[in-house]
Write a protein that holds these residues in place. Sequence first.
Motif, PDB file in Angstrom:
ATOM      1  N   GLN A 218       0.753  -1.426   0.043  1.00 52.39           N
ATOM      2  CA  GLN A 218       0.023   0.090   0.142  1.00 52.39           C
ATOM      3  C   GLN A 218       0.836   1.287  -0.083  1.00 52.39           C
ATOM      4  O   GLN A 218       0.631   2.244  -0.660  1.00 52.39           O
ATOM      5  N   ALA A 219       1.979   1.322   0.646  1.00 49.36           N
ATOM      6  CA  ALA A 219       2.762   2.296   0.848  1.00 49.36           C
ATOM      7  C   ALA A 219       3.683   2.529  -0.588  1.00 49.36           C
ATOM      8  O   ALA A 219       3.932   3.795  -0.852  1.00 49.36           O
ATOM      9  N   ALA A 220       3.587   1.638  -1.340  1.00 49.57           N
ATOM     10  CA  ALA A 220       4.158   1.642  -2.682  1.00 49.57           C
ATOM     11  C   ALA A 220       3.113   2.300  -3.583  1.00 49.57           C
ATOM     12  O   ALA A 220       3.348   2.340  -4.818  1.00 49.57           O
ATOM     13  N   GLY A 221       2.093   2.597  -3.283  1.00 50.85           N
ATOM     14  CA  GLY A 221       1.165   2.934  -4.126  1.00 50.85           C
ATOM     15  C   GLY A 221       0.110   1.973  -5.037  1.00 50.85           C
ATOM     16  O   GLY A 221      -0.306   2.352  -5.854  1.00 50.85           O
ATOM     17  N   ILE A 222       0.186   0.763  -4.501  1.00 54.65           N
ATOM     18  CA  ILE A 222      -0.377  -0.389  -5.058  1.00 54.65           C
ATOM     19  C   ILE A 222      -1.559  -0.918  -4.124  1.00 54.65           C
ATOM     20  O   ILE A 222      -1.353  -0.974  -3.001  1.00 54.65           O
ATOM     21  N   VAL A 223      -2.655  -1.342  -4.681  1.00 53.10           N
ATOM     22  CA  VAL A 223      -3.798  -1.746  -3.998  1.00 53.10           C
ATOM     23  C   VAL A 223      -3.104  -3.377  -3.738  1.00 53.10           C
ATOM     24  O   VAL A 223      -2.952  -4.311  -4.484  1.00 53.10           O
ATOM     25  N   LEU A 298      -7.110  -6.726 -15.241  1.00 52.93           N
ATOM     26  CA  LEU A 298      -6.502  -5.877 -15.858  1.00 52.93           C
ATOM     27  C   LEU A 298      -5.718  -4.911 -15.184  1.00 52.93           C
ATOM     28  O   LEU A 298      -4.511  -4.676 -15.538  1.00 52.93           O
ATOM     29  N   GLN A 299      -6.256  -4.406 -14.045  1.00 55.18           N
ATOM     30  CA  GLN A 299      -5.352  -3.560 -13.142  1.00 55.18           C
ATOM     31  C   GLN A 299      -4.369  -4.332 -12.476  1.00 55.18           C
ATOM     32  O   GLN A 299      -3.076  -3.984 -12.355  1.00 55.18           O
ATOM     33  N   GLN A 300      -4.634  -5.637 -12.163  1.00 51.25           N
ATOM     34  CA  GLN A 300      -3.539  -6.451 -11.984  1.00 51.25           C
ATOM     35  C   GLN A 300      -2.374  -6.472 -12.803  1.00 51.25           C
ATOM     36  O   GLN A 300      -1.154  -6.549 -12.598  1.00 51.25           O
ATOM     37  N   ASN A 301      -2.715  -6.776 -14.068  1.00 49.29           N
ATOM     38  CA  ASN A 301      -1.722  -6.867 -15.218  1.00 49.29           C
ATOM     39  C   ASN A 301      -1.013  -5.613 -15.441  1.00 49.29           C
ATOM     40  O   ASN A 301       0.113  -5.640 -15.751  1.00 49.29           O
ATOM     41  N   GLN A 302      -1.461  -4.547 -14.847  1.00 47.85           N
ATOM     42  CA  GLN A 302      -0.918  -3.346 -14.983  1.00 47.85           C
ATOM     43  C   GLN A 302       0.040  -2.866 -13.502  1.00 47.85           C
ATOM     44  O   GLN A 302       0.371  -1.908 -13.405  1.00 47.85           O
ATOM     45  N   ASP A 303       0.035  -4.090 -12.723  1.00 49.84           N
ATOM     46  CA  ASP A 303       0.602  -3.857 -11.373  1.00 49.84           C
ATOM     47  C   ASP A 303      -0.112  -2.908 -10.654  1.00 49.84           C
ATOM     48  O   ASP A 303       0.545  -2.009  -9.709  1.00 49.84           O
ATOM     49  N   LYS A 304      -1.434  -2.514 -10.668  1.00 49.28           N
ATOM     50  CA  LYS A 304      -2.030  -1.605  -9.843  1.00 49.28           C
ATOM     51  C   LYS A 304      -2.559  -2.341  -8.643  1.00 49.28           C
ATOM     52  O   LYS A 304      -3.265  -1.741  -7.844  1.00 49.28           O
ATOM     53  N   VAL A 305      -2.702  -3.853  -8.878  1.00 48.58           N
ATOM     54  CA  VAL A 305      -3.309  -4.613  -7.644  1.00 48.58           C
ATOM     55  C   VAL A 305      -2.170  -5.630  -7.432  1.00 48.58           C
ATOM     56  O   VAL A 305      -1.624  -6.464  -8.374  1.00 48.58           O
ATOM     57  N   ALA A 306      -2.175  -6.090  -6.255  1.00 46.65           N
ATOM     58  CA  ALA A 306      -0.844  -7.043  -5.886  1.00 46.65           C
ATOM     59  C   ALA A 306      -1.620  -8.437  -6.099  1.00 46.65           C
ATOM     60  O   ALA A 306      -1.042  -9.523  -6.674  1.00 46.65           O
ATOM     61  N   PHE A 307      -2.334  -8.874  -5.037  1.00 45.41           N
ATOM     62  CA  PHE A 307      -2.868 -10.169  -4.653  1.00 45.41           C
ATOM     63  C   PHE A 307      -4.099 -10.188  -5.369  1.00 45.41           C
ATOM     64  O   PHE A 307      -5.119  -9.291  -5.130  1.00 45.41           O
ATOM     65  N   TYR A 308      -4.646 -11.469  -5.938  1.00 43.78           N
ATOM     66  CA  TYR A 308      -5.832 -11.651  -6.427  1.00 43.78           C
ATOM     67  C   TYR A 308      -6.151 -12.998  -6.321  1.00 43.78           C
ATOM     68  O   TYR A 308      -5.517 -13.944  -6.498  1.00 43.78           O
ATOM     69  N   PRO A 309      -7.356 -13.144  -5.442  1.00 45.19           N
ATOM     70  CA  PRO A 309      -7.683 -14.689  -5.236  1.00 45.19           C
ATOM     71  C   PRO A 309      -8.559 -15.315  -6.096  1.00 45.19           C
ATOM     72  O   PRO A 309      -9.662 -14.815  -6.836  1.00 45.19           O
ATOM     73  N   CYS A 310      -8.044 -16.308  -6.884  1.00 45.75           N
ATOM     74  CA  CYS A 310      -8.413 -16.787  -7.959  1.00 45.75           C
ATOM     75  C   CYS A 310      -8.094 -18.509  -7.999  1.00 45.75           C
ATOM     76  O   CYS A 310      -7.242 -19.127  -7.488  1.00 45.75           O
ATOM     77  N   GLY A 311      -8.470 -18.958  -9.343  1.00 48.97           N
ATOM     78  CA  GLY A 311      -8.237 -20.449  -9.774  1.00 48.97           C
ATOM     79  C   GLY A 311      -7.335 -20.177 -10.796  1.00 48.97           C
ATOM     80  O   GLY A 311      -6.837 -19.112 -11.642  1.00 48.97           O
ATOM     81  N   SER A 312      -6.546 -21.383 -11.177  1.00 52.62           N
ATOM     82  CA  SER A 312      -5.274 -21.418 -12.150  1.00 52.62           C
ATOM     83  C   SER A 312      -5.861 -21.188 -13.633  1.00 52.62           C
ATOM     84  O   SER A 312      -5.052 -20.934 -14.606  1.00 52.62           O
ATOM     85  N   TRP A 313      -6.990 -21.044 -13.870  1.00 50.77           N
ATOM     86  CA  TRP A 313      -7.598 -20.491 -15.343  1.00 50.77           C
ATOM     87  C   TRP A 313      -7.368 -19.159 -15.333  1.00 50.77           C
ATOM     88  O   TRP A 313      -7.070 -18.642 -16.830  1.00 50.77           O
ATOM     89  N   LEU A 314      -6.853 -18.488 -14.264  1.00 46.40           N
ATOM     90  CA  LEU A 314      -6.637 -16.816 -14.507  1.00 46.40           C
ATOM     91  C   LEU A 314      -5.769 -16.562 -15.515  1.00 46.40           C
ATOM     92  O   LEU A 314      -5.734 -15.588 -16.371  1.00 46.40           O
ATOM     93  N   GLU A 315      -4.400 -17.283 -15.499  1.00 45.42           N
ATOM     94  CA  GLU A 315      -3.349 -16.969 -16.657  1.00 45.42           C
ATOM     95  C   GLU A 315      -3.792 -16.938 -17.954  1.00 45.42           C
ATOM     96  O   GLU A 315      -3.431 -15.965 -18.880  1.00 45.42           O
TER      97      GLU A 315
END
Length: 477
Positions: A218-223, A298-315
């Motif tokens: 969060q201190a690095a400006g990322i969700v 998409l925001q995660q792909n732009q390094d705006k979100v760090a952790f995302y809870p999901c399954g292995s289909w995500l990639e």
Amino acid sequence: MSDITNSELDRRTLLRRAAAVGLAATPAVGMLSACVGGGEEDTTDQATGTKSADNPLGVDPKAPIEIVIFDGGLGTKYATDVDTPLYNKKWPESKVAYSATQEISTTVQPRLNAGDAPDMINNSGAKMMDFGAIVAAGQAQDLTELYAAPSFDIPGKTVAETLVPGTAEWGSYTGKPYALNYSYTVFGLWHNATLFEKNGWALPATWAEFTALCDKIQAAGIVPFGYAGANAAYYMVRALLTSAGKIGTEQVLKDIDNLKPGAWTAPAVLEAAKAWGEIGKKYLDKSFLGLKHTEVQLQQNQDKVAFYPCGSWLENEQAKDTPPTFKYAVAPYPSVTTSDKLPAAAMNAAAGEIYFASSKGKNPRGGMEYLRVMLSKEAATEFTKLTKSLTVVLGAADGVELSPGLTSANAALTKAGKDVFMGYLFDTWYKKLGDESLSAVNDLMFKGGDAQKFCDRMEAASQALAKDSSVQKQIRS
């Protein structure tokens, strides 16, 4: 990226994983408390052929077949470029009508109800159909013959003998298999390994380490953590209940599936809800409540979100939006307490993604044959290549160079060893209860709802369902 080859995805590895998640033991899906309705099927107008060694399911070689595929994280190329051509090679006189949709219930449910069902359906996504109700209405084909039939391309073996043990049972209702759970999915905290390596962020094993890392992010400006409330609350339900399972073992989740009184207010569920509720208050962007999954991803792909809870289909789902520097990886959900009964490395992985043949379509035998094609080693191997996901077909990924995300998932499973567990089934068995969990978890995470209210709300919904005699109940052992 290092290759994952035969030695790391061999039969023993998959068998061990299957045993770990309860597939190799007694059937995880038990008997319903009452027989399904629907009566005998009218098969007068259904296509049939002569059974033989070359045609074990009695397919009419000239009968057309219709399939409907969910267009989501796995895409549709495996159906259009692999499964359908293989089916046509075997049955060249059969015309395959194909369509894809992101709203299965909207597209298919009215047709099932009207007696105009497609022959094979991929029931998945935010608008998946209530499969328990489909079975109860007699609209799903019994797949016993499919599993007993010879493998499509592995000589000397039945279809069942080529699969992770328990595959048929996991899709069973009233003791009979109706659903094929085809994709083997690994769930956890997905992130960009490149971003974490660049910042020197170590993956957390404890909840204290998790929150401390979230502070740094969060201190690095990322969700630090995010999911989409509009159509992906399921991801958060699984994260919360995975934590509950790690706190108190999978029995906690079995009690939830079995509608046991007090299951939702059990200490393990309450502790997990408290921990995740705090993450929601401190580290979750509240605007995500109105976003869809691909928007947050998409925001995660732009390094705006760090952790995302999901399954292995995500990639695979994000392949077109993933920059070359983004390297998908998965981490287990951290231990919530110092006395969790499962270790920090424990993982939730499951056979999922429902495919079924319609019993009341024009060509249910063709529908089953299409599933037999999907369960061939050739089709399963190509599925893994195209979707970056494993299947329940043993050995199908042997020799396949796996993607960064799937390589990470396989490494996490290996580290978890015997502490891989299947999870829960209540949302598939009882759609109304599943829908309630989506709303409840969004309130907890986005609206500052407290953990006790979450647990009480779900307990009330569970017990109302338990007392509803019009709903057929299922038992998980």
